[in-house]
Write a protein that holds these residues in place. Structure first.
Motif, PDB file in Angstrom:
ATOM      1  N   GLU A 109       0.820  -1.219   0.000  1.00 23.48           N
ATOM      2  CA  GLU A 109       0.000   0.000   0.000  1.00 23.48           C
ATOM      3  C   GLU A 109       0.850   1.263   0.000  1.00 23.48           C
ATOM      4  O   GLU A 109       0.409   2.312  -0.472  1.00 23.48           O
ATOM      5  CB  GLU A 109      -0.931  -0.015   1.205  1.00 23.48           C
ATOM      6  N   GLU A 110       2.082   1.166   0.517  1.00 24.75           N
ATOM      7  CA  GLU A 110       2.991   2.313   0.509  1.00 24.75           C
ATOM      8  C   GLU A 110       3.558   2.587  -0.881  1.00 24.75           C
ATOM      9  O   GLU A 110       4.166   3.636  -1.112  1.00 24.75           O
ATOM     10  CB  GLU A 110       4.145   2.067   1.496  1.00 24.75           C
ATOM     11  N   ARG A 111       3.354   1.641  -1.802  1.00 29.01           N
ATOM     12  CA  ARG A 111       3.884   1.748  -3.171  1.00 29.01           C
ATOM     13  C   ARG A 111       2.759   1.432  -4.160  1.00 29.01           C
ATOM     14  O   ARG A 111       2.814   0.430  -4.883  1.00 29.01           O
ATOM     15  CB  ARG A 111       5.072   0.797  -3.347  1.00 29.01           C
ATOM     16  N   PRO A 112       1.730   2.269  -4.204  1.00 29.82           N
ATOM     17  CA  PRO A 112       0.540   1.955  -5.017  1.00 29.82           C
ATOM     18  C   PRO A 112       0.775   1.910  -6.520  1.00 29.82           C
ATOM     19  O   PRO A 112      -0.043   1.356  -7.252  1.00 29.82           O
ATOM     20  CB  PRO A 112      -0.427   3.091  -4.651  1.00 29.82           C
ATOM     21  N   ASP A 113       1.904   2.458  -6.985  1.00 30.34           N
ATOM     22  CA  ASP A 113       2.182   2.470  -8.422  1.00 30.34           C
ATOM     23  C   ASP A 113       3.072   1.311  -8.854  1.00 30.34           C
ATOM     24  O   ASP A 113       3.588   1.285  -9.971  1.00 30.34           O
ATOM     25  CB  ASP A 113       2.830   3.797  -8.833  1.00 30.34           C
TER      26      ASP A 113
END
Length: 317
Positions: A109-113
């Motif tokens: 979730e901290e890296r949604p891309d």
């Protein structure tokens, strides 16, 4: 590894297992790291990718997965209508356990891309958070099929992730998990063994640390290492992975010499997976007889975890 039962008992167990397989339309699948006697009675032996492919196409009513828990879960996800059994429910995986689903969810979730690529050595819950599942046998091929500028999270094995980064030129974000067997092999001991056997080639699993990968003649999955030994011209090998693979190597290449890589700590058998060795011939017999322990996966997890596994199978063709 020798069985914990006597020779007479072993013969009885083999006969009964073969009888029940026919009666119940059961398929016994075994990973290369299983005990010798389990590999002997298995209908199919393979690495994680081969086991997944076989599970996906079998017409058996019952699958007995002689491996570790995540392998049984993968088979159940691919075959939700079949009964999937595991001889010992405590046969877990240190690598899978190094990736807690809730912590991994936060990481993602901290890296949604980022596209999430997860090693098959994970729980069903982690697979449900994943875009593509990979094995050590197809990870490079699948990553190379993704756009060069695609941002990727790779978990949970940091050593496999570092290897894939090194051979693809990618810069995947790595989860810091590891296998307790492969992460403990010592480069110093391998170098010592190489001095004692100068003509031997070094075969290394990519779950091992980077320095071991760099001195290898071949880096690959258990299946890839077996294929290499079968087709290569050398007569002697130092095998840096779980020692169960030596059974199949010696069976396929009886004219060649295979040495199990020494453990980092000579006081322990770190070249054997304690979890894999929990399964015994007697437990396979009891498992088939009682049709338990049975693997179960929540339907919502099955629905989400199936997609990245199917994507893997499609991309690895």
């Amino acid at each position: 590894m020798k069985s914990q039962t006597g020779e007479k008992s072993q013969e009885f167990l083999r006969q009964e297992i073969n009888r029940m397989k026919k009666e119940k339309n059961a398929l016994i699948m075994a990973h290369y790291y299983q005990r010798d006697e389990i590999q002997e009675i298995a209908d199919f032996i393979g690495d994680s990718l081969a086991l997944a492919r076989q599970a996906a196409k079998t017409d058996a009513d019952i699958i007995v997965m002689c491996g570790v828990h995540f392998m049984g879960e993968t088979a159940k996800i691919l075959c939700p209508d079949k009964k999937v059994l595991i001889p010992d429910p405590l046969a877990g995986c240190s690598l899978a356990e190094s990736c807690d689903p809730e912590e991994f969810k936060k990481f993602v979730e901290e890296r949604p891309d980022h596209t999430v690529v997860s090693y098959v050595n994970t729980s069903a819950a982690v697979k449900a958070l994943t875009d593509i599942v990979v094995t050590s046998g197809n990870a490079r091929k699948i990553v190379e099929k993704l756009p060069e500028d695609e941002k990727i999270i790779f978990g949970p094995d940091r050593n496999l992730g570092e290897y894939i980064n090194s051979v693809t030129g990618r810069n995947m974000v790595l989860w810091k998990g590891a296998c307790h067997v492969h992460d403990r092999f010592s480069i110093e001991k391998i170098i010592e063994m190489k001095k004692a056997h100068p003509g031997a080639k070094v075969l290394v699993h990519p779950e091992c640390r980077r320095p071991l990968q760099l001195i290898a003649d071949k880096v690959g999955s258990t299946g890839a290492l077996l294929d290499y030994a079968e087709t290569d011209e050398a007569k002697e090998y130092i095998v840096v992975t779980e020692s169960g693979i030596l059974f199949e190597m010696r069976k396929k290449c009886p004219h060649k010499i295979f040495h199990a890589a020494p453990a980092e700590d000579s006081e322990c058998q770190c070249n054997e997976c304690d979890y894999m060795k929990l399964n015994t011939l007697e437990k396979v017999y009891e498992c088939l007889k009682n049709e338990s322990p049975e693997i179960s996966v929540e339907p919502d997890i099955v629905a989400r975890a199936l997609k990245p596994i199917v994507r893997m199978l499609q991309m690895s063709e």
